[in-house]
Design a protein around this motif. Structure first.
Motif, PDB file in Angstrom:
ATOM      1  N   ASP A   1     -39.963 -81.014  34.900  1.00 49.37           N
ATOM      2  CA  ASP A   1     -40.594 -81.497  36.025  1.00 49.37           C
ATOM      3  C   ASP A   1     -41.252 -82.777  35.320  1.00 49.37           C
ATOM      4  O   ASP A   1     -41.572 -82.734  34.134  1.00 49.37           O
ATOM      5  CB  ASP A   1     -41.957 -80.712  36.537  1.00 49.37           C
ATOM      6  N   PRO A   2     -41.656 -83.783  36.286  1.00 49.79           N
ATOM      7  CA  PRO A   2     -42.605 -84.947  35.581  1.00 49.79           C
ATOM      8  C   PRO A   2     -43.961 -84.390  35.479  1.00 49.79           C
ATOM      9  O   PRO A   2     -44.562 -83.597  35.756  1.00 49.79           O
ATOM     10  CB  PRO A   2     -42.783 -85.925  36.978  1.00 49.79           C
ATOM     11  N   TYR A   3     -44.332 -85.066  34.412  1.00 51.76           N
ATOM     12  CA  TYR A   3     -45.731 -84.961  33.962  1.00 51.76           C
ATOM     13  C   TYR A   3     -46.714 -84.934  34.886  1.00 51.76           C
ATOM     14  O   TYR A   3     -47.596 -84.150  35.133  1.00 51.76           O
ATOM     15  CB  TYR A   3     -46.286 -86.126  32.616  1.00 51.76           C
ATOM     16  N   VAL A   4     -46.704 -85.999  35.891  1.00 50.60           N
ATOM     17  CA  VAL A   4     -47.508 -86.337  36.858  1.00 50.60           C
ATOM     18  C   VAL A   4     -46.917 -86.716  38.176  1.00 50.60           C
ATOM     19  O   VAL A   4     -45.826 -87.343  38.187  1.00 50.60           O
ATOM     20  CB  VAL A   4     -48.780 -87.408  36.512  1.00 50.60           C
ATOM     21  N   LYS A   5     -47.527 -86.527  39.161  1.00 53.06           N
ATOM     22  CA  LYS A   5     -46.928 -87.037  40.735  1.00 53.06           C
ATOM     23  C   LYS A   5     -48.123 -87.592  41.411  1.00 53.06           C
ATOM     24  O   LYS A   5     -49.264 -87.572  40.804  1.00 53.06           O
ATOM     25  CB  LYS A   5     -46.301 -85.913  41.295  1.00 53.06           C
ATOM     26  N   VAL A   6     -47.679 -88.433  42.350  1.00 54.96           N
ATOM     27  CA  VAL A   6     -48.868 -88.974  43.227  1.00 54.96           C
ATOM     28  C   VAL A   6     -49.813 -87.958  43.369  1.00 54.96           C
ATOM     29  O   VAL A   6     -49.332 -86.955  44.012  1.00 54.96           O
ATOM     30  CB  VAL A   6     -48.313 -89.743  44.267  1.00 54.96           C
ATOM     31  N   GLY A   7     -51.087 -88.101  43.291  1.00 56.70           N
ATOM     32  CA  GLY A   7     -52.216 -86.856  43.764  1.00 56.70           C
ATOM     33  C   GLY A   7     -52.580 -86.150  42.608  1.00 56.70           C
ATOM     34  O   GLY A   7     -53.384 -85.242  42.655  1.00 56.70           O
ATOM     35  N   SER A   8     -51.812 -85.982  41.472  1.00 59.55           N
ATOM     36  CA  SER A   8     -52.051 -84.962  40.209  1.00 59.55           C
ATOM     37  C   SER A   8     -53.412 -85.389  39.557  1.00 59.55           C
ATOM     38  O   SER A   8     -53.707 -86.817  39.621  1.00 59.55           O
ATOM     39  CB  SER A   8     -51.036 -85.357  39.351  1.00 59.55           C
ATOM     40  N   GLU A   9     -54.058 -84.551  39.342  1.00 59.98           N
ATOM     41  CA  GLU A   9     -55.463 -84.858  38.543  1.00 59.98           C
ATOM     42  C   GLU A   9     -55.067 -84.893  37.296  1.00 59.98           C
ATOM     43  O   GLU A   9     -54.315 -84.350  36.686  1.00 59.98           O
ATOM     44  CB  GLU A   9     -56.474 -83.489  38.710  1.00 59.98           C
ATOM     45  N   VAL A  10     -55.799 -85.945  36.588  1.00 62.41           N
ATOM     46  CA  VAL A  10     -55.415 -86.152  35.205  1.00 62.41           C
ATOM     47  C   VAL A  10     -56.885 -86.231  34.382  1.00 62.41           C
ATOM     48  O   VAL A  10     -57.934 -86.500  35.007  1.00 62.41           O
ATOM     49  CB  VAL A  10     -54.658 -87.455  34.774  1.00 62.41           C
ATOM     50  N   THR A  11     -57.004 -85.624  33.023  1.00 64.56           N
ATOM     51  CA  THR A  11     -58.136 -86.174  32.349  1.00 64.56           C
ATOM     52  C   THR A  11     -57.704 -87.164  31.273  1.00 64.56           C
ATOM     53  O   THR A  11     -56.620 -87.632  31.371  1.00 64.56           O
ATOM     54  CB  THR A  11     -58.429 -84.731  31.623  1.00 64.56           C
ATOM     55  N   SER A  12     -58.840 -87.641  30.545  1.00 64.70           N
ATOM     56  CA  SER A  12     -58.504 -88.533  29.699  1.00 64.70           C
ATOM     57  C   SER A  12     -57.439 -88.239  28.541  1.00 64.70           C
ATOM     58  O   SER A  12     -56.783 -89.145  28.065  1.00 64.70           O
ATOM     59  CB  SER A  12     -59.845 -89.159  28.870  1.00 64.70           C
TER      60      SER A  12
ATOM     61  N   GLN B   1     -47.319-103.691  30.496  1.00 66.75           N
ATOM     62  CA  GLN B   1     -47.052-103.797  32.097  1.00 66.75           C
ATOM     63  C   GLN B   1     -47.658-102.169  32.760  1.00 66.75           C
ATOM     64  O   GLN B   1     -47.586-101.406  32.300  1.00 66.75           O
ATOM     65  CB  GLN B   1     -45.541-103.316  32.337  1.00 66.75           C
ATOM     66  N   PRO B   2     -48.107-102.494  33.892  1.00 62.96           N
ATOM     67  CA  PRO B   2     -49.041-101.318  34.598  1.00 62.96           C
ATOM     68  C   PRO B   2     -47.823-100.465  35.033  1.00 62.96           C
ATOM     69  O   PRO B   2     -46.938-100.657  35.235  1.00 62.96           O
ATOM     70  CB  PRO B   2     -49.663-101.897  35.839  1.00 62.96           C
ATOM     71  N   LEU B   3     -48.313 -99.216  34.495  1.00 56.76           N
ATOM     72  CA  LEU B   3     -47.089 -97.961  34.814  1.00 56.76           C
ATOM     73  C   LEU B   3     -47.659 -97.175  36.099  1.00 56.76           C
ATOM     74  O   LEU B   3     -46.991 -96.638  36.825  1.00 56.76           O
ATOM     75  CB  LEU B   3     -47.214 -97.168  33.609  1.00 56.76           C
ATOM     76  N   PHE B   4     -49.169 -96.934  36.076  1.00 61.30           N
ATOM     77  CA  PHE B   4     -49.554 -95.761  37.185  1.00 61.30           C
ATOM     78  C   PHE B   4     -50.852 -96.700  37.410  1.00 61.30           C
ATOM     79  O   PHE B   4     -51.646 -97.402  36.877  1.00 61.30           O
ATOM     80  CB  PHE B   4     -50.027 -94.666  36.534  1.00 61.30           C
ATOM     81  N   LEU B   5     -51.627 -96.089  38.864  1.00 61.67           N
ATOM     82  CA  LEU B   5     -52.725 -96.464  39.074  1.00 61.67           C
ATOM     83  C   LEU B   5     -53.498 -95.292  39.418  1.00 61.67           C
ATOM     84  O   LEU B   5     -52.874 -94.528  39.973  1.00 61.67           O
ATOM     85  CB  LEU B   5     -52.914 -97.275  40.592  1.00 61.67           C
ATOM     86  N   VAL B   6     -54.655 -95.268  38.706  1.00 60.05           N
ATOM     87  CA  VAL B   6     -55.631 -94.007  38.911  1.00 60.05           C
ATOM     88  C   VAL B   6     -56.755 -94.000  39.795  1.00 60.05           C
ATOM     89  O   VAL B   6     -57.303 -95.282  39.342  1.00 60.05           O
ATOM     90  CB  VAL B   6     -55.952 -93.311  37.310  1.00 60.05           C
ATOM     91  N   GLU B   7     -57.054 -93.364  40.591  1.00 65.06           N
ATOM     92  CA  GLU B   7     -58.511 -93.243  41.096  1.00 65.06           C
ATOM     93  C   GLU B   7     -59.405 -92.682  40.107  1.00 65.06           C
ATOM     94  O   GLU B   7     -59.491 -91.329  40.069  1.00 65.06           O
ATOM     95  CB  GLU B   7     -58.542 -92.675  42.578  1.00 65.06           C
ATOM     96  N   PRO B   8     -60.427 -93.268  39.532  1.00 65.09           N
ATOM     97  CA  PRO B   8     -61.258 -92.738  38.341  1.00 65.09           C
ATOM     98  C   PRO B   8     -62.152 -91.638  39.223  1.00 65.09           C
ATOM     99  O   PRO B   8     -62.614 -91.904  40.530  1.00 65.09           O
ATOM    100  CB  PRO B   8     -61.934 -93.767  37.807  1.00 65.09           C
ATOM    101  N   LYS B   9     -62.691 -90.668  38.605  1.00 67.20           N
ATOM    102  CA  LYS B   9     -63.871 -89.726  39.133  1.00 67.20           C
ATOM    103  C   LYS B   9     -65.117 -90.369  39.297  1.00 67.20           C
ATOM    104  O   LYS B   9     -65.253 -91.125  38.299  1.00 67.20           O
ATOM    105  CB  LYS B   9     -63.692 -88.400  38.458  1.00 67.20           C
TER     106      LYS B   9
ATOM    107  N   GLU C   1     -56.149 -91.635  29.504  1.00 68.33           N
ATOM    108  CA  GLU C   1     -57.014 -92.508  28.939  1.00 68.33           C
ATOM    109  C   GLU C   1     -58.424 -92.467  30.119  1.00 68.33           C
ATOM    110  O   GLU C   1     -59.245 -93.193  29.757  1.00 68.33           O
ATOM    111  CB  GLU C   1     -56.818 -93.974  28.505  1.00 68.33           C
ATOM    112  N   VAL C   2     -58.189 -91.897  31.237  1.00 69.80           N
ATOM    113  CA  VAL C   2     -59.156 -91.688  32.329  1.00 69.80           C
ATOM    114  C   VAL C   2     -59.213 -90.654  33.025  1.00 69.80           C
ATOM    115  O   VAL C   2     -58.005 -90.186  33.244  1.00 69.80           O
ATOM    116  CB  VAL C   2     -59.114 -93.155  33.134  1.00 69.80           C
ATOM    117  N   GLU C   3     -60.205 -90.145  33.546  1.00 68.54           N
ATOM    118  CA  GLU C   3     -60.207 -88.869  34.647  1.00 68.54           C
ATOM    119  C   GLU C   3     -60.144 -89.419  35.748  1.00 68.54           C
ATOM    120  O   GLU C   3     -60.741 -90.357  36.143  1.00 68.54           O
ATOM    121  CB  GLU C   3     -61.423 -88.072  34.055  1.00 68.54           C
ATOM    122  N   GLY C   4     -59.304 -88.656  36.637  1.00 66.34           N
ATOM    123  CA  GLY C   4     -59.044 -89.032  38.114  1.00 66.34           C
ATOM    124  C   GLY C   4     -57.901 -88.660  38.642  1.00 66.34           C
ATOM    125  O   GLY C   4     -57.245 -87.562  38.296  1.00 66.34           O
TER     126      GLY C   4
END
Length: 168
Positions: free
Chosen positions: A110-121, A160-168, A140-143
């Protein structure tokens, strides 16, 4: 042993320099980095050439008149500034090197993350493969992942930008 962030920094420095080969040995551990600038350039040129030589056929179909299309609101300064403000609060996760982007550790996984996945730094979000080295990329950011900007298996450039993250 070096930390992942220190290795990334070394890769960036080598990538920006004329150094073609770098070897670091410490306490029985060894890191060996080689770059072949010409090989990467040739591969990118070949990829672009393949795209140009195999254009997609244009198929036009005649259909009955449809209901009038709903018009989009014109791009007013208010709309544009609202979209810019929305994008400005998003954190970009960028590629630390030139390579191939992979969303999972293997094609079966499975992919490491999907749109909507919560991530830590320290969450791993993808892998960038460069010269047979698979480099795990951390958020490298929580969100929350807002958008994935690259397709699996696509070539990516340094910065090159790979992902956009909404920070917490």
């Amino acid at each position: 042993m070096l930390k992942v962030q220190e290795i990334r920094e070394i890769i960036k420095l080598i990538d920006q320099s004329d150094i073609e080969e770098f070897v670091y040995e410490h306490d029985g551990s060894k890191i060996e980095l080689k770059k072949r600038v010409q090989a990467v350039v040739q591969e990118q040129v070949r990829y672009v050439t393949e795209q140009i030589q195999s254009p997609q056929p244009v198929v036009r179909q005649e259909t009955a008149p449809e209901a009038p299309a709903v018009e989009k609101a014109p791009a007013t300064p208010e709309n544009t500034s609202a979209q810019a403000a929305e994008k400005s609060n998003l954190h970009k996760i960028v590629s630390p090197m030139v390579g191939t982007f992979y969303q999972a550790s293997s094609p079966d996984s499975d992919p490491y993350v999907k749109v909507g996945s919560e991530v830590t730094s320290d969450s791993i979000v993808c892998i960038v493969e460069a010269m047979k080295l698979f480099n795990e990329i951390e958020a490298e950011v929580e969100g929350k992942i807002a958008e994935i900007l690259v397709k699996d298996g696509e070539l990516v450039e340094y910065g090159q930008p790979l992902f956009l993250v909404e920070p917490k």
